[in-house]
Design an enzyme around this catalytic site. Structure first.
Site, PDB file in Angstrom:
ATOM      1  N   GLU A 173       0.831  -1.222   0.000  1.00  0.00           N
ATOM      2  CA  GLU A 173       0.000   0.000   0.000  1.00  0.00           C
ATOM      3  C   GLU A 173       0.859   1.263   0.000  1.00  0.00           C
ATOM      4  OE1 GLU A 173      -2.272  -1.499   3.390  1.00  0.00           O
ATOM      5  OE2 GLU A 173      -4.078  -1.060   2.247  1.00  0.00           O
TER       6      GLU A 173
ATOM      7  N   GLU B 149      -3.401  -9.689   4.108  1.00  0.00           N
ATOM      8  CA  GLU B 149      -4.213  -9.377   5.300  1.00  0.00           C
ATOM      9  C   GLU B 149      -5.310 -10.408   5.539  1.00  0.00           C
ATOM     10  OE1 GLU B 149      -3.330  -7.233   2.937  1.00  0.00           O
ATOM     11  OE2 GLU B 149      -2.758  -5.303   3.806  1.00  0.00           O
TER      12      GLU B 149
HETATM   13  N1  COA Z   1       5.128  -7.325  11.214  1.00  0.00           N
HETATM   14  C1  COA Z   1       5.965  -7.611  12.237  1.00  0.00           C
HETATM   15  N2  COA Z   1       7.072  -8.359  12.101  1.00  0.00           N
HETATM   16  C2  COA Z   1       7.338  -8.864  10.893  1.00  0.00           C
HETATM   17  C3  COA Z   1       6.510  -8.611   9.784  1.00  0.00           C
HETATM   18  C4  COA Z   1       5.352  -7.806   9.989  1.00  0.00           C
HETATM   19  N3  COA Z   1       4.511  -7.494   8.987  1.00  0.00           N
HETATM   20  N4  COA Z   1       7.015  -9.268   8.710  1.00  0.00           N
HETATM   21  C5  COA Z   1       8.134  -9.886   9.143  1.00  0.00           C
HETATM   22  N5  COA Z   1       8.328  -9.632  10.446  1.00  0.00           N
HETATM   23  C6  COA Z   1       9.440 -10.103  11.304  1.00  0.00           C
HETATM   24  C7  COA Z   1       9.282 -11.559  11.710  1.00  0.00           C
HETATM   25  O1  COA Z   1       8.437 -11.661  12.834  1.00  0.00           O
HETATM   26  C8  COA Z   1      10.712 -11.925  12.008  1.00  0.00           C
HETATM   27  O2  COA Z   1      11.062 -11.371  13.259  1.00  0.00           O
HETATM   28  P1  COA Z   1      12.027 -12.232  14.264  1.00  0.00           P
HETATM   29  O3  COA Z   1      13.273 -12.535  13.472  1.00  0.00           O
HETATM   30  O4  COA Z   1      12.264 -11.295  15.408  1.00  0.00           O
HETATM   31  O5  COA Z   1      11.255 -13.454  14.612  1.00  0.00           O
HETATM   32  C9  COA Z   1      11.504 -11.127  10.962  1.00  0.00           C
HETATM   33  O6  COA Z   1      10.646 -10.067  10.544  1.00  0.00           O
HETATM   34  C10 COA Z   1      11.870 -11.941   9.737  1.00  0.00           C
HETATM   35  O7  COA Z   1      10.698 -12.516   9.210  1.00  0.00           O
HETATM   36  P2  COA Z   1      10.515 -14.091   8.962  1.00  0.00           P
HETATM   37  O8  COA Z   1       9.060 -14.380   8.962  1.00  0.00           O
HETATM   38  O9  COA Z   1      11.360 -14.857   9.918  1.00  0.00           O
HETATM   39  O10 COA Z   1      11.131 -14.200   7.502  1.00  0.00           O
HETATM   40  P3  COA Z   1      10.801 -15.301   6.406  1.00  0.00           P
HETATM   41  O11 COA Z   1      11.833 -15.172   5.374  1.00  0.00           O
HETATM   42  O12 COA Z   1      10.605 -16.651   7.036  1.00  0.00           O
HETATM   43  O13 COA Z   1       9.371 -14.862   5.827  1.00  0.00           O
HETATM   44  C11 COA Z   1       7.724 -13.257   5.059  1.00  0.00           C
HETATM   45  C12 COA Z   1       9.217 -13.609   5.187  1.00  0.00           C
HETATM   46  C13 COA Z   1       7.651 -11.858   4.492  1.00  0.00           C
HETATM   47  C14 COA Z   1       7.062 -14.259   4.120  1.00  0.00           C
HETATM   48  C15 COA Z   1       7.056 -13.328   6.446  1.00  0.00           C
HETATM   49  O14 COA Z   1       7.838 -12.559   7.351  1.00  0.00           O
HETATM   50  C16 COA Z   1       5.659 -12.770   6.488  1.00  0.00           C
HETATM   51  O15 COA Z   1       4.735 -13.421   6.037  1.00  0.00           O
HETATM   52  N6  COA Z   1       5.480 -11.538   7.064  1.00  0.00           N
HETATM   53  C17 COA Z   1       4.195 -10.952   7.343  1.00  0.00           C
HETATM   54  C18 COA Z   1       3.576 -10.394   6.120  1.00  0.00           C
HETATM   55  C19 COA Z   1       2.220  -9.862   6.405  1.00  0.00           C
HETATM   56  O16 COA Z   1       1.283 -10.544   6.790  1.00  0.00           O
HETATM   57  N7  COA Z   1       2.091  -8.557   6.153  1.00  0.00           N
HETATM   58  C20 COA Z   1       0.836  -7.883   6.224  1.00  0.00           C
HETATM   59  C21 COA Z   1       0.655  -7.210   7.503  1.00  0.00           C
HETATM   60  S1  COA Z   1      -0.793  -6.203   7.476  1.00  0.00           S
END
Ligand code: COA
Length: 277
Positions: free
Chosen positions: A131, A151
């Site tokens: 966004e 989301e």
């Molecule tokens: N909010 C808060 N923390 C987030 C985040 C978010 N939107 N996206 C990633 N992080 C954090 C993870 O919690 C992790 O923190 P940690 O190392 O302290 O545990 C760190 O960033 C790395 O992310 P991780 O999930 O371990 O990386 P990955 O390579 O396994 O996966 C993604 C990457 C992007 C696929 C996954 O992080 C993800 O799905 N993120 C959320 C996306 C989301 O739903 N966004 C919409 C929010 S409205």
């Protein structure tokens, strides 16, 4: 006068261009994939207010910080523009708590900036991150980028304009699929459906961004503001009203100094020296 934000979560670089300054704003939470927590959102809002008031600032570029080298034995975090709103800030909140954050919000602050904005995307642009990119005027992505509106997987829908701006940009059918399905698409597909303007190799991203930013900064800041306003009118108005608005804006530009400067420079084979008036 709005103040330039000075916080660790948002680094701000001022790059000189011929006529003023191009801002490169880097969202700097690489350990959390640059997720937008309250501090980042407030800093970006302040940046927009300051950039709008500054006569020097001509273009604002947004990017995400690159991953840091991992600690011994840990895996490298992935590249990310912004992986969304910080989900940890959603825990336990009800509508009363969340409403203020989403009413006067960061995405509208970027969208309403009357100067050109560019998103440089390298890695994840998810949820609030996609966004943020959608609130910018131009999007350039690397071929290793991933886009999505996940989301739905949190029991939510996009809340920063995603359903509206995504639909405008990629059309009804693709927006339905992305928002309801919550699946990611890669940079190549994002480029194919018009979600991003350009797709480049990672080491070309900054050059491409600066090439476009430099070009935009070479135009009259007044005329470029009117151009942005006229294009936005296409989103808010039926075409007949939009054409009338454009017509009036075009005619009004004939009373500006910059129109005379631009036209005379063309006639005399010279370079226009804009005044912004
Ligand atoms: N909010 C808060 N923390 C987030 C985040 C978010 N939107 N996206 C990633 N992080 C954090 C993870 O919690 C992790 O923190 P940690 O190392 O302290 O545990 C760190 O960033 C790395 O992310 P991780 O999930 O371990 O990386 P990955 O390579 O396994 O996966 C993604 C990457 C992007 C696929 C996954 O992080 C993800 O799905 N993120 C959320 C996306 C989301 O739903 N966004 C919409 C929010 S409205």
């Amino acid at each position: 006068m709005a103040e330039r934000p000075d916080v660790e979560e948002l680094t701000i670089e001022e790059c000189s261009s011929e006529n003023g300054v191009i801002i490169i704003a880097t969202i700097n939470r690489p350990e959390k994939l640059n997720a937008l927590n309250i501090d980042v959102k407030e800093a970006v809002k302040s940046l927009c207010a300051w950039a709008q008031e500054s006569d020097e600032v001509l273009v604002v570029v947004f990017r995400g910080a690159s991953p840091l080298p991992p600690p011994e034995g840990k895996r490298q975090k992935p590249h990310s523009f912004v992986a969304g709103a910080d989900v940890s800030e959603f825990v336990g909140k009800d509508s009363v708590a969340i409403r203020p954050e989403f009413e006067d919000n960061v995405w509208e602050a970027v969208w309403k900036l009357r100067k050109p904005t560019i998103a440089l995307i390298d890695g994840y642009a998810l949820g609030g991150g996609s966004e943020l990119a959608l609130s910018c005027d131009i999007r350039i992505a690397t071929n290793r980028s991933m886009f999505g509106t996940p989301e739905i997987n949190l029991g939510l829908i996009p809340g920063g304009g995603g359903t509206q701006r995504l639909t405008w940009l990629v059309g009804y059918g693709k927006a339905m699929e992305m928002v309801m399905g919550g699946e990611m698409i890669d940079g190549k597909e994002a480029h194919r459906i018009g979600l991003v303007n350009h797709i480049v190799e990672p080491d070309e991203l900054m050059n491409k961004g600066m090439e476009i930013a430099n070009n935009l900064s070479s135009k009259s800041p007044l005329t470029i503001q009117i151009a942005k306003q006229a294009i936005r009118a296409a989103l808010d108005n039926p075409i007949t009203d939009g054409i009338l608005l454009e017509h009036n804006m075009f005619v009004d530009l004939f009373d500006t100094k910059d129109k005379e400067i631009g036209v005379n420079a063309f006639m005399e084979r010279g370079k226009p020296e804009w005044t912004g008036e």
